[in-house]
Structure formats: C-alpha cells, structure tokens
Design a protein around this motif. Sequence first.
Motif, PDB file in Angstrom:
ATOM      1  N   PRO A 115       0.828  -1.207   0.000  1.00  0.00           N
ATOM      2  CA  PRO A 115       0.000   0.000   0.000  1.00  0.00           C
ATOM      3  C   PRO A 115       0.872   1.271   0.000  1.00  0.00           C
ATOM      4  CG  PRO A 115      -0.071  -1.072   2.129  1.00  0.00           C
ATOM      5  CD  PRO A 115       0.908  -1.835   1.307  1.00  0.00           C
TER       6      PRO A 115
ATOM      7  N   ASP B 207       1.894   5.818   7.479  1.00  0.00           N
ATOM      8  CA  ASP B 207       0.808   6.540   8.138  1.00  0.00           C
ATOM      9  C   ASP B 207      -0.215   5.592   8.734  1.00  0.00           C
ATOM     10  OD1 ASP B 207       1.945   8.884   7.374  1.00  0.00           O
ATOM     11  OD2 ASP B 207       0.796   9.005   5.499  1.00  0.00           O
ATOM     12  N   PHE B 208      -0.310   4.415   8.181  1.00  0.00           N
ATOM     13  CA  PHE B 208      -1.348   3.477   8.632  1.00  0.00           C
ATOM     14  C   PHE B 208      -0.762   2.281   9.363  1.00  0.00           C
ATOM     15  CE2 PHE B 208      -2.776   5.622   4.855  1.00  0.00           C
ATOM     16  CZ  PHE B 208      -3.986   6.135   5.274  1.00  0.00           C
TER      17      PHE B 208
ATOM     18  N   GLU C  10      -2.628   0.852  12.177  1.00  0.00           N
ATOM     19  CA  GLU C  10      -3.868   0.227  11.736  1.00  0.00           C
ATOM     20  C   GLU C  10      -3.600  -1.211  11.270  1.00  0.00           C
ATOM     21  OE1 GLU C  10      -6.554   1.757  12.177  1.00  0.00           O
ATOM     22  OE2 GLU C  10      -8.017   0.606  11.024  1.00  0.00           O
ATOM     23  N   TYR C  11      -2.508  -1.366  10.510  1.00  0.00           N
ATOM     24  CA  TYR C  11      -2.145  -2.711  10.056  1.00  0.00           C
ATOM     25  C   TYR C  11      -1.859  -3.609  11.241  1.00  0.00           C
ATOM     26  CZ  TYR C  11      -2.014  -1.806   5.098  1.00  0.00           C
ATOM     27  OH  TYR C  11      -2.381  -1.544   3.808  1.00  0.00           O
TER      28      TYR C  11
ATOM     29  N   LYS D  90      -5.023  -4.644  12.888  1.00  0.00           N
ATOM     30  CA  LYS D  90      -5.757  -5.605  12.061  1.00  0.00           C
ATOM     31  C   LYS D  90      -5.206  -7.019  12.241  1.00  0.00           C
ATOM     32  CE  LYS D  90      -8.877  -3.686   9.834  1.00  0.00           C
ATOM     33  NZ  LYS D  90      -9.531  -2.882   8.933  1.00  0.00           N
TER      34      LYS D  90
ATOM     35  N   TYR E 124      -9.687   7.771   8.372  1.00  0.00           N
ATOM     36  CA  TYR E 124      -8.617   7.530   9.328  1.00  0.00           C
ATOM     37  C   TYR E 124      -7.982   8.858   9.668  1.00  0.00           C
ATOM     38  CZ  TYR E 124      -4.426   5.360  11.278  1.00  0.00           C
ATOM     39  OH  TYR E 124      -3.422   4.972  12.100  1.00  0.00           O
TER      40      TYR E 124
ATOM     41  N   ARG F  43      -4.907  10.670  10.806  1.00  0.00           N
ATOM     42  CA  ARG F  43      -3.470  10.420  10.938  1.00  0.00           C
ATOM     43  C   ARG F  43      -2.932  11.128  12.164  1.00  0.00           C
ATOM     44  NH1 ARG F  43      -1.550  11.548   5.028  1.00  0.00           N
ATOM     45  NH2 ARG F  43      -0.906  13.468   6.032  1.00  0.00           N
TER      46      ARG F  43
ATOM     47  N   VAL G 206      -7.827  11.074   6.299  1.00  0.00           N
ATOM     48  CA  VAL G 206      -7.664  10.488   4.971  1.00  0.00           C
ATOM     49  C   VAL G 206      -8.512   9.234   4.873  1.00  0.00           C
ATOM     50  CG1 VAL G 206      -5.346  11.338   4.540  1.00  0.00           C
ATOM     51  CG2 VAL G 206      -5.671   9.209   5.793  1.00  0.00           C
ATOM     52  N   HIS G 207      -8.696   8.742   3.668  1.00  0.00           N
ATOM     53  CA  HIS G 207      -9.376   7.463   3.502  1.00  0.00           C
ATOM     54  C   HIS G 207      -8.430   6.359   3.949  1.00  0.00           C
ATOM     55  CE1 HIS G 207     -12.421   9.595   1.134  1.00  0.00           C
ATOM     56  NE2 HIS G 207     -13.196   8.602   1.534  1.00  0.00           N
ATOM     57  N   ASN G 208      -8.964   5.446   4.700  1.00  0.00           N
ATOM     58  CA  ASN G 208      -8.141   4.426   5.340  1.00  0.00           C
ATOM     59  C   ASN G 208      -7.747   3.361   4.328  1.00  0.00           C
ATOM     60  OD1 ASN G 208      -6.994   2.621   7.022  1.00  0.00           O
ATOM     61  ND2 ASN G 208      -8.766   2.415   8.386  1.00  0.00           N
ATOM     62  N   LEU G 209      -6.462   3.222   4.140  1.00  0.00           N
ATOM     63  CA  LEU G 209      -6.006   2.215   3.171  1.00  0.00           C
ATOM     64  C   LEU G 209      -6.213   0.804   3.705  1.00  0.00           C
ATOM     65  CD1 LEU G 209      -2.696   3.826   1.983  1.00  0.00           C
ATOM     66  CD2 LEU G 209      -4.841   3.722   0.778  1.00  0.00           C
ATOM     67  N   ALA G 210      -6.213   0.697   5.023  1.00  0.00           N
ATOM     68  CA  ALA G 210      -6.315  -0.635   5.613  1.00  0.00           C
ATOM     69  C   ALA G 210      -7.757  -1.049   5.857  1.00  0.00           C
ATOM     70  CB  ALA G 210      -5.547  -0.671   6.921  1.00  0.00           C
ATOM     71  N   PHE G 211      -8.715  -0.239   5.395  1.00  0.00           N
ATOM     72  CA  PHE G 211     -10.126  -0.568   5.630  1.00  0.00           C
ATOM     73  C   PHE G 211     -10.526  -1.762   4.772  1.00  0.00           C
ATOM     74  CE2 PHE G 211     -14.704   0.449   4.628  1.00  0.00           C
ATOM     75  CZ  PHE G 211     -15.175   0.037   5.853  1.00  0.00           C
TER      76      PHE G 211
ATOM     77  N   ILE H  62     -10.088   6.041  14.356  1.00  0.00           N
ATOM     78  CA  ILE H  62     -11.240   5.885  13.461  1.00  0.00           C
ATOM     79  C   ILE H  62     -12.561   6.273  14.121  1.00  0.00           C
ATOM     80  CG2 ILE H  62     -10.194   4.112  12.009  1.00  0.00           C
ATOM     81  CD1 ILE H  62     -11.715   2.036  13.546  1.00  0.00           C
TER      82      ILE H  62
END
Lengths: 579, 290
Positions: free
Chosen positions: A67, A72-73, A76-77, A80, B160, B162, B168-173, B211
């Motif tokens: 990705p 930044d995420f 989140e990963y 998950k 999401y 940051r 931003v739109h969450n890439l991990a969604f 979130i």
Amino acid sequence: MINDLANLGSIIEINPEERDLGRVALPNEEHEFVYAKAFLQKNSTVTGENLYDHLSEILNKILSERPENVVDFFEEYCRKIKEKRFRPLTDHLEDIYVAPGRYRLANKLLPFLRPLPPEAPSTVDPEDLERADMTKNNMLDLLAYFEIAGLGLPRLEMFCLTMSMRQLIRAEPITRVRFWGKIFGMHKNYLVLEADLKDEEYVKRNENYNAAADNKIDDLVTDHLEQMKREQELPAEDALPQLWATLPPTPRIQYEEPPEPPSEPSGVGVNKTVYYVCNEVGDPWVQLPDATPKQIRIARQIYKTFTGDLNQAIVSYPLFPGTERNYLRAQIARISAGTHISPLGFYIFAGEAFGEAEEFEEGAGGDNKGDISENPKYDPPSIKDLTDKSMMFWVHHNNHILNQGRTTWWNSNPLPEGIDEELGEEEEEKPVIAGPEPETGPALLTPCSEDVTLDAIPAWSVRSSSDIAEEYAVAIVKSNFWPGAYGFAAQGKTFHNVYFGSGLKVMVPNFSPNPLPPVEQDYPLGPEIMEILDPTGAEEETWRIAHLPKELPPKELRGEDELGGEEAEEEEEEEDEDD
Amino acid sequence: MDLDEVLDTIHLSEQWGHVITTEEGLILHNSLLILQNENHFRRIFFWGRIRGTDNDYYIAFGYRTDALLDRTFYYSTNCLNWGLLPLPTEYAKKLTPLCTAMFQGDPALVLDVLLEKDEISFGDPLPEPQVKKLKEEDRLSATVFFINEEAAVVPRGALYKRADGVIVHNLAFEGLTPVEARETICFLHYRVPKQKWNTNLLTRDDYNVAIDFLDSVDVDIPEGCWTVNMTASEEVVVLKTLYWPGMFFYHWVKTPKHGFLYFGTGVKCLDVPFFLNGLYPVVEDFFHPK
C-alpha cells in the motif's frame, strides 16, 4: 565503560575472561543476531504471542499488498493483524460451516432458472385458456428503457421477475399482467404486479359482493333493533338500589357516522384491476384485497411509511380500517389513479374505433363510465411533442378517485327501500349536508396539462433522456406529487408507467394530522349538572338572618324583608355570574 | 459515490430503484475527471442530483489533502460545465428550511420566501408576515450543507485520522463484517463531529481514537429514523434516512467499497414522527390485551 555495558541489559555479552583481561572483543554478529531473535521470540506471558511472528506477519502483509504511504497506517495494520489472531476462549463454533449470504437467495431463485414443467395434457383448446399475453412482459427489454429513464432493478431480479410472472399466469385466472413497480418499505420492499382477471372470476367475486352488501343492511337493522331494546331495558336494570332512583339515563352518543358508500365491485372503478405483491423475487405472490371507499378516504388523511409486513397494524388517527395490506392497496389505487398516463391517442373510447367518434365523445365526456381501448390506428406523437412542458400530449387513462373514495359518485341520500321506517325517519330529520349534487372528477383521457398545481409545484416534470442523441431519446415524465412515479414513451409505440418509491404523496408544506372532533356534551346543559360555587360563610349568615323566625315587630320586619330580598337578588346575580 | 462506480450503478438499485443512466454516467465520468485534473484533487466524488421542476442540479465534490475538512463542492445543471458551489451563508441557512417549493433549476432565480407571523428564525418573533429574497444558488448550497450534516454517512473505519490530524481514507479498511453491517453504531456521520470528542469513544468497547473521531448515527433522534437494509444476496448494506428521502448510502460488505448518493427534491421531510410506530406496543396492548 564496562559497567555501562552491563547496565544496558547486556545486549552484548562479554566473556568473563575477556572482561578480566580488560579488553572488549569484537561483537560476534551471528551471536548477536541469535540473541536478539531469541528476545523477540519470547512469548508474552499474557497472550502467548511474540513480537517476532507479529512483525514478520505485518511485513509480509505490507510487502504483499504494497500500500501507499504505509507508514501513516502502520498502527492500523498492526491492529488488524492482532485482531485477526484473536480467538475468544468461548468460540466453539469455529468448525461449523456458515452458509454464505447468497445461499438463501440461490435456493429461492433456482426454481425460476429451470424450464417450466410441461403442462398436463388437457382437452381444452389452448386458445380457450385465455392465458395472459406475456410478449410485452420481457422485463429485460423493459429494463433497457428503465435504464434510459434512470430507473432500474438488478438484472437478476428483473429476469427472475419475468420467470415468476410466467408461473403466476399459469396458476391464477389472469388475462393481462403488467409490472406495476416497487414500493420501498422500512424493512422490506414490495414488488407489485397489476393484473386483469378473467370475466368469470369477476362474476364469481361479485356474487359474494352483493351478498355482503345485503348483509350490511341486515346488520344495520339488527343493530338498531338491539339498541332500542337495550334502551328500554335500561331503567329496569337500574332499579336495584332505591338511592339511585333518580339517576339520569346513560348518555347517548350523538354522533352519527355519515352513511358509508358501498365499495365498488371487483372489476369496476378502483377495483378494476387486482394487484399481486411479494417482498422479494422468489416469494409467493399475494393478492391484495379490494379497496373500500373508506380505506381510500382514510389513506388520504394519514401519512405512514410501509414496513414491509402485510399484516402490520396501521397505528394512526383517524383509525385506518385494516392492516398494511389494505393500506398498500389503497395507496396503489391512489397512485394508479393519479399517475397512470399515456401518450395522446394511444387509448380511445371504446365506441370511437367503430367510426362513431363524435357522438361518443360527448357521451363519454359527461360521465366517467366510458370504456377505453387501445387505438389500432395509433400514431405516436413526436418526441418534441411528448417532451413539451405543457404536457398537452399526455392523457390520464385511469379514472380519477372522487373525495368519496369511489370513481363513480354514490348518492347517499335515498336509502335502499325496504329498511325499517325508523331508519328512514332519522335520515329525514337530519339536515342534508352533502346534498344530492353529485361529485365529478375530470373525465377519462383528460390531458395532463389540466392537472392542478399544488402550491406552485407543477404536477409533472418532463425530460428528454438524451440531449446528444435526439434520434434515440425517450420522453420521461416524472410526477412531482407522487415522487417515484414515472412514465416514459419511446419513439415508437412503447410506453410504460412505473413506480419506484416509498408510496407516499408529497405534502406541502408538510403533513398535519386531522384535529380531533369537539368533545360532545354528556347531558343537555341544565341546572342539574351545573357547577355552583358554595356560598361563603358571610352569605350563609345573611341568609340565616334573613330567614329568622318572624318574631319582630311588623315595622322592622318590613325593613328586614327588603334587606333579605336584596340579598337574595345578589345571590342570584352571583349565581348567574358563576354560570 | 466514487467516480469509478458511476458507470455501474445497476447492481445497487435493488433497494433504491434508480440508476445513473449510461449517458449521464459517461458524461459525469469524463467531465469530473477533467474537473479533478484542473483542481488537482486527490479524489473526486459524485454527490447526487437535486431535482428541479425545469432542470436538475448535479453536485460533485473533491478534496486535495483532507477528506473531511478540505472538501470543495461543485454543481452543474448539465453535467458538463461545473461551477463552484458557494459556501452556505447564515442567511441562506435560516431561510432554506422555510422553502417548501421545489427547486426550479435556474441558479440565478430569486425566490420569495414567506416568513409567517411569529417566525423566530431571525431572532425575535416577527410581528407580521414578511417576504424575504433568496437566490436559488444560495438555497442549493445551504441544502447541500444540511444534507451533508444530517444524512451523509461513512462506515466505521473508512476514514482515518493520521497522527498529524489530517483525515484520509483508510487504506487498511477492509469493510464491515455482515454482523457489523446490521448495526447503526457502525456507521458514522460524514461531517465535522458535533458531539464531544470522546462521546463516540465511550460508547463502544473496541474504541480506536484514529477511526472513532466522528459521530455515530445510532444516537440520532428519533430511534428508527435510519433504516438498515441488506440486499437479498446479503452483499450490499443500504442505509436510508427518513428525514431526507432520496438519500441512499451503500456499502459492499467485506470490501472497502462504499459511498452515498442523493437523488431527491432537496426538501427535508419533517413528518418522521408520524411514520414510526413508536408507541405501537402500548397501543396494541390497549386495544388487544393478551
């Protein structure tokens, strides 16, 4: 320095010999690696997880998915992955197979995806079967037009709808069937089919209809008799304790319901067509009961969304007679009456086709009874005419529903003969409110240009489906009163009316419920039921003095009398004020 | 609705009955791409269509950096020429709820709005009825603002926040699970949160600051004003609000695909309390005691 190293948690292990010697050996890379790995692989005492596996799993996921801006995420990963690994201790259902969501649907639809079983050989001539014509009901053809008009249902649903209509006409005595539309409810939706039944079927139903109407009158008479009987019995029952001998009679309800117009028989007016509904493609079709005038009148006064359950009670004021099944039928009748339109000339009055056009027109204009039929010489108006904003080239082809709830006016005044005279008398005593003047609505095939506008909102908005390709454009008419009601006409003889909406009419500015009727008086106003203030102490005292025994000399007595008289008057006045 | 989905809406129409026509979709897809390019938007969305008696308004929005605070709205009457939608003025926000007539389709039109006696939108009760002027363009922008405030929805986890505060739109969604998709608490208002920052966090067990920074729709009044429906195949969950008929939110369960569309008249429905059978159990017990 050595001490510092030791304090660091001995990341780099040092041989005691070397320490003794006072020199630091070069770090052994492999050893360090193994040591660090061992540390990372140390299981958590709480969850049994270790960081090494976790990190490798995250990196694995990130590298395989690659990705953007992953840093930044990252959290989140991380979360998950952890969530995925989480298994509740009580989760024993893991091994049970959970059917996918589509399984239920697949089971439902499969019967439609098989060829119909061959019909049992019968002696009836196939032409006598009078089976409905399905050539115009290929929903996929229709869907192409729907899509141009900005409407639609998924292809699967449309296809299976055609198939289920084919099955329906085999099972029910239907001569014509048409897709009416879809009503979206809060929990479930209704797919609606409009159908004409065979004449024999209507006749059969109307036999029952007449019987029911007679019963109604009988009921009315017996009700009335019973009531009178009860009234006569009342004093006798009340005679128990002597104390209540003077008890006034039970108050009677003064309000009399205005006479209810009889519902139109099956096959006529509001009940000209029957409607079949189901929640989803694949559910069995349910025929809706005929609408009564009362249901239509009350449906106009309430504002309720559909829930999707036909047996849902309608909680409203005024009380709706029936369940959602009846409400749905009433709304469908209203929508059909208001929004079914066709291009000018598609339908003509039944007589016109045989060349007596002019005579017939006059006759039909007067009353709504003129039957219409398809015009064999129909010449479709051009797309320019059909998209004309005046709506001159679109006509209503369903009867207007009068305020009474019927398409034809029913005279309430002359009661059917042969009922008790008393009933008749009561009728006569009442002042005639409605009057015998019949209500009339616009005649059949009235152009839509004559529709009323509601608070500056025109009844219809008309659009051409395409500004670019005019040759292929379709005229689309949207109702502004019934949002979701559409009519469209292609350049050719195709036109269709369809409804995709919530089944509610627009209310401007918004809905206001009927006020409750005024409270009725229990008893006629009189001194028995009037509330009078208790006299004050001072008033009682003056009264007492005024009514003292006449022992005083006549001279003074006269004065007292006068005084008493005045006071009595005062009292009366006060009482009057209290009233 | 994301631009790529504009061309294929028929799969979503089961709970809605409407589609974007092929011609409309093609024009939108191309003209919005050009709009995106001109404005250097990171993403651009088709918002919906407000119906007018003569013409329809098409609305689109895009953002450069921040998916929530940085949205810019555009409108068009023919899908081709897009004009910037002005920010809603306070004046228009007060007058718009009082307009009951439909839009006409001419942004330059000036409407007369009748304020009845004792109207309190402008402070003190009016001593007598009054007529105020409102430009249709301002009404449009106020209407879009209200619909965004009350009816625009995102599934939980799709946006999401940051660490630097940018949304931003969450890439991990990865989408809601079928179980989550049936609960209104898993859907959040796509607007600047109005409640205290920790309200949403405190009402759920599995809170996550990144979130759960928006307001969830399950606290909207009255209960039941949002309807959650699954399509027959249980692939798409559809949310509709009774207040704004025509608002349609969809989410493909277990995929990140989601979006909303508004195809309506732009008039709020104030009759929601009459729709719901809120007191129904009480009434039923009263009339049909068991």
